[in-house]
Design an enzyme around this catalytic site. Structure first.
Site, PDB file in Angstrom:
ATOM      1  N   ASP A 178       0.890  -1.160   0.000  1.00 13.74           N
ATOM      2  CA  ASP A 178       0.000   0.000   0.000  1.00 13.74           C
ATOM      3  C   ASP A 178       0.930   1.212   0.000  1.00 13.74           C
ATOM      4  O   ASP A 178       1.484   1.574   1.031  1.00 13.74           O
ATOM      5  CB  ASP A 178      -0.880  -0.038   1.258  1.00 13.74           C
ATOM      6  CG  ASP A 178      -1.672   1.250   1.455  1.00 13.74           C
ATOM      7  OD1 ASP A 178      -1.682   2.091   0.541  1.00 13.74           O
ATOM      8  OD2 ASP A 178      -2.285   1.401   2.529  1.00 13.74           O
ATOM      9  N   LYS A 188       2.140  11.662  -3.454  1.00  9.94           N
ATOM     10  CA  LYS A 188       1.373  10.690  -4.233  1.00  9.94           C
ATOM     11  C   LYS A 188       0.208  11.352  -4.979  1.00  9.94           C
ATOM     12  O   LYS A 188      -0.089  11.016  -6.114  1.00  9.94           O
ATOM     13  CB  LYS A 188       0.847   9.609  -3.293  1.00  9.94           C
ATOM     14  CG  LYS A 188      -0.203   8.713  -3.899  1.00  9.94           C
ATOM     15  CD  LYS A 188      -0.544   7.604  -2.945  1.00  9.94           C
ATOM     16  CE  LYS A 188      -1.796   6.883  -3.306  1.00  9.94           C
ATOM     17  NZ  LYS A 188      -2.059   5.747  -2.425  1.00  9.94           N
ATOM     18  N   GLU A 195      -7.224   0.245  -4.390  1.00 11.65           N
ATOM     19  CA  GLU A 195      -7.209   0.183  -2.917  1.00 11.65           C
ATOM     20  C   GLU A 195      -8.540  -0.316  -2.332  1.00 11.65           C
ATOM     21  O   GLU A 195      -8.532  -1.178  -1.448  1.00 11.65           O
ATOM     22  CB  GLU A 195      -6.857   1.565  -2.343  1.00 11.65           C
ATOM     23  CG  GLU A 195      -5.393   1.917  -2.554  1.00 11.65           C
ATOM     24  CD  GLU A 195      -5.081   3.384  -2.386  1.00 11.65           C
ATOM     25  OE1 GLU A 195      -5.947   4.154  -1.938  1.00 11.65           O
ATOM     26  OE2 GLU A 195      -3.943   3.778  -2.723  1.00 11.65           O
ATOM     27  N   ASP A 210     -12.576   5.864   3.007  1.00 12.92           N
ATOM     28  CA  ASP A 210     -11.130   5.931   3.236  1.00 12.92           C
ATOM     29  C   ASP A 210     -10.713   7.354   3.614  1.00 12.92           C
ATOM     30  O   ASP A 210     -10.587   8.230   2.754  1.00 12.92           O
ATOM     31  CB  ASP A 210     -10.415   5.462   1.956  1.00 12.92           C
ATOM     32  CG  ASP A 210      -8.900   5.455   2.085  1.00 12.92           C
ATOM     33  OD1 ASP A 210      -8.367   5.975   3.076  1.00 12.92           O
ATOM     34  OD2 ASP A 210      -8.244   4.922   1.171  1.00 12.92           O
TER      35      ASP A 210
END
Ligand code: AMP
Length: 369
Positions: free
Chosen positions: A9, A71, A172, A194
């Protein structure tokens, strides 16, 4: 025995690596450190480069050469809104590179975003090799469901630079659903909520056998635990000024230390009703360190966090609308991301979706698992 492939991850704030041994997934770590590997790279004056835990502590000391949270910028054009907003928020320098890409400019040199991600991946690989006592060269890397082809291929390039064969890129939310054992036959619609450090994402998945279809995904790339830290730090600023005469709004280093103190207090308040934020600061070389302690209650944090938590439900409503669903059409809600440890976040998720979310697996580890 051939080396197993690991699951990575590669997160905005932290990365986590896991492996399945004898059919049992488990996260890996080196020594006594926990499984979270900060996705941070720091370039020292000596020319040395630190990655992960040792780099994270430099965020407060040397923010201009400590690269974090990139990211969200991967595969985005330099002139995009995300990059413009990030430039105003981060202390390190972002420049335009070839083909309108983004380049991070540090005292250690200029680096593309896949190169920075590769540095994090190399550290992840080191942790995995230490944990398994075996060389690793293959991995599955997870990415947000809304990553486009360019962002996915940038992630693969990062793997290649780190000399890791990326055998698969996995969404994800799909990874989180697999960790909870979904994908074994039942037909249902579930939600993955999330709430991490820098970003919020919600994904609605339809499961049919082992096929996972993304019905809708929506997100806010500037909404996460970082906002709660900043809100709490801002609330502490006048208290700090009154007690120590330090104006953190005029002193970047003091503010960064205050934000770190706020983050520690925030995390403590997930399990305690009250805590004390501790700020220690040396204003000048050879000066006596200043110490500032301030009591904070969970209720105070909840009040400060409420507007940010409300914004997550605006995003949830957007996803539901896109999928043509109502909150109570979903049969499960999975929590991902460290910020979902906050009790008021869990309560508000339960009341929005009309069901208790699944919380058995640690929310920071579930995607890697
Ligand atoms: P992630 O992106 O999943 O690694 O989540 C990182 C975010 O989760 C950061 O903003 C952390 O401060 C936050 N976080 C981690 N643990 C806790 C906790 N116990 N309570 C509240 N927030 C937390």
């Amino acid at each position: 025995m051939p080396a197993p492939a690991v699951g990575i991850d590669l997160g905005t704030t932290n990365s986590v690596v896991a492996v399945s041994l004898a059919g049992r997934p488990q996260v890996l770590s080196d020594g006594n450190h926990g499984p979270l590997i900060p996705s941070v790279v720091s370039f020292l004056e000596s020319g040395e480069r630190l990655v992960g835990r040792t780099a994270r502590v430099r965020r407060a000391i040397d923010p201009a050469h400590t690269v974090a949270s990139v990211k969200r910028l991967l595969g985005r054009p330099f002139k995009s809104e995300e990059v413009r907003r990030a430039k105003s928020r981060v202390a390190f320098d972002l420049k335009e590179g070839p083909d309108s890409s983004v380049v991070v400019s540090t005292r250690g040199g200029d680096f593309s975003l896949p190169e920075i991600s590769a540095m994090v991946l190399r550290e992840v690989r080191r942790v995995a090799e230490q944990g398994l006592n075996q060389r690793i060269d293959r991995c599955v890397v997870t990415v947000p469901a809304n990553f486009n082809e360019l962002q996915r291929s940038s992630t693969k390039i990062a793997g290649r630079i780190a000399e890791l064969e990326v055998i698969r890129i996995l969404n994800e939310p799909t990874a989180a659903a697999l960790a909870y054992g979904y994908g074994r036959g039942t037909r249902e619609k579930i939600c993955i909520y999330d709430f991490g450090g820098g970003t919020f994402d919600v994904t609605l998945l339809e499961l049919a056998g082992n096929v996972f279809e993304v019905l809708a995904t929506a997100g806010d790339t500037f909404l996460g635990g970082d906002d709660l830290d900043a809100a709490l730090a801002d609330w502490l600023v006048p208290h700090l000024l009154r007690t120590t005469k330090v104006d953190a709004l005029q002193d970047r280093v003091a503010y960064d230390i205050l934000r770190d103190a706020a983050e520690s207090a925030k995390c403590a308040l997930s399990t305690q009703e009250a805590t004390t934020a501790e700020f220690v600061y040396q204003p000048r070389k050879n000066a006596d360190p200043l110490r500032f302690l301030h009591r904070i209650t969970r209720a105070e944090l909840e009040r400060l966090a409420a507007p940010f938590v409300s914004r997550t439900f605006d995003v949830c409503n957007e996803a539901l609308k896109l999928a043509g669903l109502k909150a109570n059409d979903l049969t499960a809600v999975i929590l991902v991301g460290g910020s979902t440890r906050i009790p008021s976040v869990r309560q508000r998720v339960a009341s929005f979706f009309g069901r208790d979310p699944l919380t058995n697996l640690p929310p920071e580890e579930v995607v890697a698992l």
